[in-house]
Design an enzyme around this catalytic site. Sequence first.
Site, PDB file in Angstrom:
ATOM      1  N   ARG A 233       9.433  42.989 -40.684  1.00  0.00           N
ATOM      2  CA  ARG A 233       9.830  42.048 -39.638  1.00  0.00           C
ATOM      3  C   ARG A 233       8.684  41.071 -39.385  1.00  0.00           C
ATOM      4  O   ARG A 233       7.518  41.469 -39.322  1.00  0.00           O
ATOM      5  CB  ARG A 233      10.194  42.771 -38.340  1.00  0.00           C
ATOM      6  CG  ARG A 233      11.480  43.588 -38.384  1.00  0.00           C
ATOM      7  CD  ARG A 233      12.711  42.695 -38.524  1.00  0.00           C
ATOM      8  NE  ARG A 233      13.952  43.453 -38.459  1.00  0.00           N
ATOM      9  CZ  ARG A 233      14.607  43.935 -39.506  1.00  0.00           C
ATOM     10  NH1 ARG A 233      14.091  43.775 -40.725  1.00  0.00           N
ATOM     11  NH2 ARG A 233      15.745  44.582 -39.349  1.00  0.00           N
ATOM     12  N   GLU A 262      15.971  32.488 -39.820  1.00  0.00           N
ATOM     13  CA  GLU A 262      16.322  32.358 -41.236  1.00  0.00           C
ATOM     14  C   GLU A 262      17.478  31.380 -41.411  1.00  0.00           C
ATOM     15  O   GLU A 262      18.528  31.573 -40.805  1.00  0.00           O
ATOM     16  CB  GLU A 262      16.689  33.741 -41.798  1.00  0.00           C
ATOM     17  CG  GLU A 262      15.511  34.709 -41.730  1.00  0.00           C
ATOM     18  CD  GLU A 262      15.841  36.062 -42.317  1.00  0.00           C
ATOM     19  OE1 GLU A 262      16.971  36.260 -42.814  1.00  0.00           O
ATOM     20  OE2 GLU A 262      14.959  36.934 -42.294  1.00  0.00           O
ATOM     21  N   HIS A 280      14.064  36.732 -47.708  1.00  0.00           N
ATOM     22  CA  HIS A 280      14.633  37.986 -47.205  1.00  0.00           C
ATOM     23  C   HIS A 280      15.515  38.623 -48.282  1.00  0.00           C
ATOM     24  O   HIS A 280      16.692  38.917 -48.071  1.00  0.00           O
ATOM     25  CB  HIS A 280      15.435  37.781 -45.924  1.00  0.00           C
ATOM     26  CG  HIS A 280      15.505  39.022 -45.083  1.00  0.00           C
ATOM     27  ND1 HIS A 280      15.534  39.001 -43.709  1.00  0.00           N
ATOM     28  CD2 HIS A 280      15.540  40.342 -45.426  1.00  0.00           C
ATOM     29  CE1 HIS A 280      15.590  40.241 -43.242  1.00  0.00           C
ATOM     30  NE2 HIS A 280      15.600  41.065 -44.279  1.00  0.00           N
TER      31      HIS A 280
END
Length: 307
Positions: A233, A262, A280
């Site tokens: 994270r 994102e 990610h």
Amino acid sequence: MTGKIAVTPRSLSGAGHPVLSRLVEQGFEIVYPAPGKMPSEEDLLRSIPGCVGWLAGVEPISLRVLDAASGLRVISRNGTGVDNIDIFEAEARGITVERATGANARGVAELAIGLLLAASRHIPWSHQHMSKGEWRRRIGCEVKGRTLAVIGCGAIGREVADMALGLGMEVVGYDPYPNAGFVRPGFRYVGLEEGLCGADAVSFHCPPGERPMLDAAMFSRMRKGVIVVNTARAELIDDGAMLAALESGHVSTLATDVFHQEPPSASALLSHERVILTPHAGGFTEESVDRATSVAVDNLLKNLVCP
């Protein structure tokens, strides 16, 4: 029971997945609030009311959405992390929260090790200059014999530890609830500060706390030239302190797969030449998506279909 099930992970809401047919076979209707992208709160407010189940990704699930989720019985994550959900508030509304524990562990762990090696040998930096016709070299380091601190020794962290040990690294691990059964030559559990301050490289595999683990005070105590890998994270790291540590050379490289939003906005940190970025993608492998989707669907059916 029949009804609607929302599917929001980006890996599933674009093209779907064959495993989702098991939900259709049980009489459920699948809805996609934001096909191919992370849904906004407004997307969720339009789609979640009336759903009995939700196969969820990493999108934030606000109290407004929970309040509007009339009839929702279960939120089934296609991963392990649930810091995007207020579990207590969900359960107070009668909503069960399920996780696909360990389903994407191999994929995330392989990316973490890949980022570590890319940082150690400056692979992205070298590629960027070679692609422009520039013959430039930056000396790297071999990972064998160096110390890796694995922060968070759940399923992902243990996979990372095993891979790093296979590369000849010394591995120390921190976890508030250490797994006594995880015993390996070359691995030992340590306290958080010992792990962070005594390592040549740090890899994060834990949820965030109330404040970043890496701030200016912590950077000042870490080894000069440390590599930081973050596939967990973004909130684990203070961005301003990280930028300063990169500028001073105290941190050699930040390799990150996670961001505060994102896609992320442009910033001095993310454009720094000693930062490696991936979108990610830790659990975004064919195998991890298959495993996570299968477990998430199992968890939905467990809660929605009577045995």
